[in-house]
Design a protein around this motif. Structure first.
Motif, PDB file in Angstrom:
ATOM      1  N   MET A  65       0.975  -1.095  -0.205  1.00  0.00           N
ATOM      2  CA  MET A  65       0.096  -0.001  -0.001  1.00  0.00           C
ATOM      3  C   MET A  65       0.973   1.227   0.014  1.00  0.00           C
ATOM      4  O   MET A  65       1.631   1.319   0.753  1.00  0.00           O
ATOM      5  N   THR A  67       0.950   5.674  -0.794  1.00  0.00           N
ATOM      6  CA  THR A  67       0.337   7.055  -1.344  1.00  0.00           C
ATOM      7  C   THR A  67       0.971   8.020  -1.295  1.00  0.00           C
ATOM      8  O   THR A  67       2.180   8.190  -0.853  1.00  0.00           O
ATOM      9  N   ARG A 172      16.519  -2.819   3.966  1.00  0.00           N
ATOM     10  CA  ARG A 172      17.410  -3.822   5.148  1.00  0.00           C
ATOM     11  C   ARG A 172      18.076  -5.001   4.340  1.00  0.00           C
ATOM     12  O   ARG A 172      18.857  -5.740   5.087  1.00  0.00           O
TER      13      ARG A 172
ATOM     14  N   SER B  49       9.558  -0.148   7.941  1.00  0.00           N
ATOM     15  CA  SER B  49      10.481  -0.687   6.752  1.00  0.00           C
ATOM     16  C   SER B  49      10.954   0.445   5.856  1.00  0.00           C
ATOM     17  O   SER B  49      11.835  -0.017   5.332  1.00  0.00           O
ATOM     18  N   ARG B  50      10.602   1.511   6.218  1.00  0.00           N
ATOM     19  CA  ARG B  50      11.134   2.742   5.366  1.00  0.00           C
ATOM     20  C   ARG B  50      11.291   2.714   3.881  1.00  0.00           C
ATOM     21  O   ARG B  50      12.227   2.754   3.407  1.00  0.00           O
ATOM     22  N   HIS B  51      10.206   1.997   3.311  1.00  0.00           N
ATOM     23  CA  HIS B  51      10.327   2.026   2.107  1.00  0.00           C
ATOM     24  C   HIS B  51       9.208   2.617   1.468  1.00  0.00           C
ATOM     25  O   HIS B  51       8.236   3.247   2.304  1.00  0.00           O
ATOM     26  N   ASP B  52       9.017   2.703   0.002  1.00  0.00           N
ATOM     27  CA  ASP B  52       8.085   3.553  -0.837  1.00  0.00           C
ATOM     28  C   ASP B  52       6.650   3.240  -0.342  1.00  0.00           C
ATOM     29  O   ASP B  52       5.784   3.985  -0.453  1.00  0.00           O
ATOM     30  N   GLY B  53       6.560   1.788  -0.127  1.00  0.00           N
ATOM     31  CA  GLY B  53       5.154   1.354   0.223  1.00  0.00           C
ATOM     32  C   GLY B  53       5.167   0.377   1.304  1.00  0.00           C
ATOM     33  O   GLY B  53       6.234  -0.132   1.660  1.00  0.00           O
ATOM     34  N   ALA B  54       4.212   0.176   1.949  1.00  0.00           N
ATOM     35  CA  ALA B  54       4.214  -0.620   3.202  1.00  0.00           C
ATOM     36  C   ALA B  54       3.483  -2.031   2.728  1.00  0.00           C
ATOM     37  O   ALA B  54       2.818  -2.157   1.962  1.00  0.00           O
ATOM     38  N   THR B 139       1.569   3.941   5.908  1.00  0.00           N
ATOM     39  CA  THR B 139       2.250   4.727   4.980  1.00  0.00           C
ATOM     40  C   THR B 139       1.991   6.158   4.664  1.00  0.00           C
ATOM     41  O   THR B 139       0.763   6.696   5.236  1.00  0.00           O
ATOM     42  N   GLY B 140       2.747   6.966   4.179  1.00  0.00           N
ATOM     43  CA  GLY B 140       2.466   8.497   4.168  1.00  0.00           C
ATOM     44  C   GLY B 140       3.398   9.241   3.225  1.00  0.00           C
ATOM     45  O   GLY B 140       4.134   8.777   2.606  1.00  0.00           O
ATOM     46  N   ASP B 141       2.784  10.310   3.119  1.00  0.00           N
ATOM     47  CA  ASP B 141       3.763  11.345   2.012  1.00  0.00           C
ATOM     48  C   ASP B 141       3.329  12.767   2.456  1.00  0.00           C
ATOM     49  O   ASP B 141       2.220  13.085   3.080  1.00  0.00           O
TER      50      ASP B 141
END
Lengths: 353, 353
Positions: A65, A67, A172, B49-54, B139-141
């Motif tokens: 997911m 955004t 990671r 997890s610090r990625h573009d998506g969860a 997740t967010g932006d």
């Protein structure tokens, strides 16, 4: 712009040539907008259930997911517009997790007075790129703010995709010795938007690279490449993308400057504006960090794929992973010196996405 | 406002007392915002997890997905703020499909110059209401627009929830003879925001009803009630909610005006502003359309639930379902006359959500 169900030249059914506050009011005008603009473009089974949310079937397992809000200025630029950008950006963020993008939600914040034709053009370009990637726009929302309290159009797209079993792609996982690859030349999107905004006319060469990357990622996975991390270098460019991966992965990364592909048009425009292309956003490129022994195969796959116009191996991950490492990215220059490619403090190019 | 991991009185770690363009630039300041404001409030396994998506685990079956932009003005109002509103609104849209809300994505569009303290307050209230509902912000932006091109803060929240097997709740399920119920008194949210905006000081009585409804819906389902349709009457109020259900379900609906609960405070404020409470938004009420034989049980469940302060049976669905029906909603007045409760054309209260 096929105009299926909606005639661009004459949006008579909407009765208004510009967006009114009432188009966001939840009443009849909101409904007209849905019926006459969104449904003909996006309409599918889920959207047409006409409910507050869309319901879709998923297999057991993992979904991704993501955004992103889009506030690019101007709304239309060489190579794309805010709608194409929003759909590609969300598809790409999903693809970077290894997920196959499936469903999108779209929320518009419109400024009163926006030409209706602009909204329709944007909606159609969202439709076109979503269709081409097999992604369904399943739900949405529109709000209108009073004149002077927005800036034409902001779009937030949220995507959900299905992650194939066994695939884990995240900072990671990055390991010492991994190869750092890019799929194409850098900095096009940022320089295309900036040049347009500044009224710079460069003969045709400066188009945004805005494009979906899900096909390229699935081609890599299908070829047996197991990327440890993928990232699309958007805001902050390659420098920010690598800086974040280095910090979150607890590794250092070294890049060979001469190996980084940058087009002449981008290099020229960057010189003009005093910018470093390594800090300028792309919207259709990816950085792949792969086990060294898979680098050649990954480059072969990229070379055969239309979404990777200039694949290159640009560097490697230094090691070993260590929490005390500062996540440094260094750039080895053409003349053999080395400098720190620091994560940018702020915003060298505001509102390019 | 517990301030866990972040001291509201002194947001020194952010180095800036107001939001800067660079906070949305994807560089170090963006990262500071994530590390110092969002992570301490929202942090969970997926976000970290610090990625573009969860990436999250789902069972096989159906998920619901919904998105809403929030542009409420002012950002803080009696009974809530834009953050609480955004999280509750998305939880509620999911709940209206019968789904158990699970994961949220949050996208901020901030205006340069917004006090950092306002952002932190909003983030903390999002955290509090998400936690109370067991929903994870994964997740967010954040984007920042230049001063004068936004209005403090816009938030788009997108939610994903899991729909229990066998549950299908949507307008097309509505049947002639169904009972129309509401969970509480109407119009609080719209009138609370409007009164605040207009500087009207009514002694304490006008608070927004902003609240999550997922618990109430799951209590109804657990008690064996099978709602044909659920809807939270937000923009356009009860009139828009029923009008849409009637149109999309191909039925007519009749409401008994004297049965519709409206508080004295809301009725008074509506009179003052010349508004009809049936058109004013709620943010913590639901309309349930249930088989007539389940109406009594549904009201019992509501009466026992804190989220339903004034449950009432207010009308019924006329029939039979028929594509030629115009989806009319009629209101039988206290004196026995009948009038059409038309879907509002536009916006009687701009920017209340």
């Amino acid at each position: 712009m096929s105009g299926r169900g909606f005639d661009l030249a004459c949006p008579a059914p909407l009765r208004h040539r510009t967006v009114q506050l009432a188009h966001g009011g939840g009443g009849r005008l909101s409904r007209d907008l849905v019926e006459q603009v969104f449904m003909p473009a996006f309409g599918g089974a889920a959207l047409s259930s006409r409910h507050d949310g869309a319901v879709v079937e998923v297999p057991a397992g993992r979904i991704a997911m993501t955004t992103d809000g889009y506030v690019v200025k101007p709304l239309f630029f060489p190579g794309g517009d805010i709608g194409k950008l929003a759909v590609c950006g969300t598809i790409n963020d999903l693809a970077m997790t290894g997920a196959a993008p499936r469903w999108l939600a779209v929320a518009f914040v419109l400024e009163e007075g926006l030409p209706m034709e602009d909204l329709v053009r944007v909606v159609h370009s969202m439709r076109d790129v979503a269709r081409a990637s097999g992604v369904e726009i399943v739900t949405g929302d529109t709000k209108v703010v009073d004149r002077g309290k927005g800036d034409g159009m902001f779009i937030t797209t949220t995507g959900v995709g299905v992650v194939p079993a066994g695939i884990v792609i995240e900072p990671r996982r990055v390991r010492p010795g991994d190869a750092v690859l890019v799929s194409g030349d850098l900095g096009r999107h940022g320089m295309a938007v900036l040049s347009m905004r500044e009224g710079l006319t460069l003969t045709g060469a400066l188009e945004s690279d805005c494009a979906p990357l899900d096909g390229l990622v699935s081609a890599l996975l299908a070829a047996g490449v197991v990327p440890h991390c993928l990232r699309d270098p958007t805001r902050g460019g390659l420098a920010a993308a690598l800086g974040e991966i280095a910090m979150d992965g607890g590794v250092d990364i070294e890049i060979d400057e001469s190996a980084v592909p940058v087009s002449e048009a981008v290099a020229g425009a960057c010189e003009l504006f005093g910018l470093d292309p390594l800090y300028v956003a792309c919207e259709g490129r990816l950085v792949a960090i792969v086990p060294a022994e898979q680098a050649t195969r990954a480059l072969e796959v990229m070379r055969a794929h239309a979404a990777a116009p200039a694949p290159a191996r640009i560097g490697e991950v230094l090691g070993p992973p260590d929490a005390s490492r500062r996540g440094r990215v260094t750039l080895r220059s053409r003349v053999g010196t080395s400098r720190l490619l620091d994560i940018p403090a702020g915003e060298q190019l505001p509102r390019i996405c």
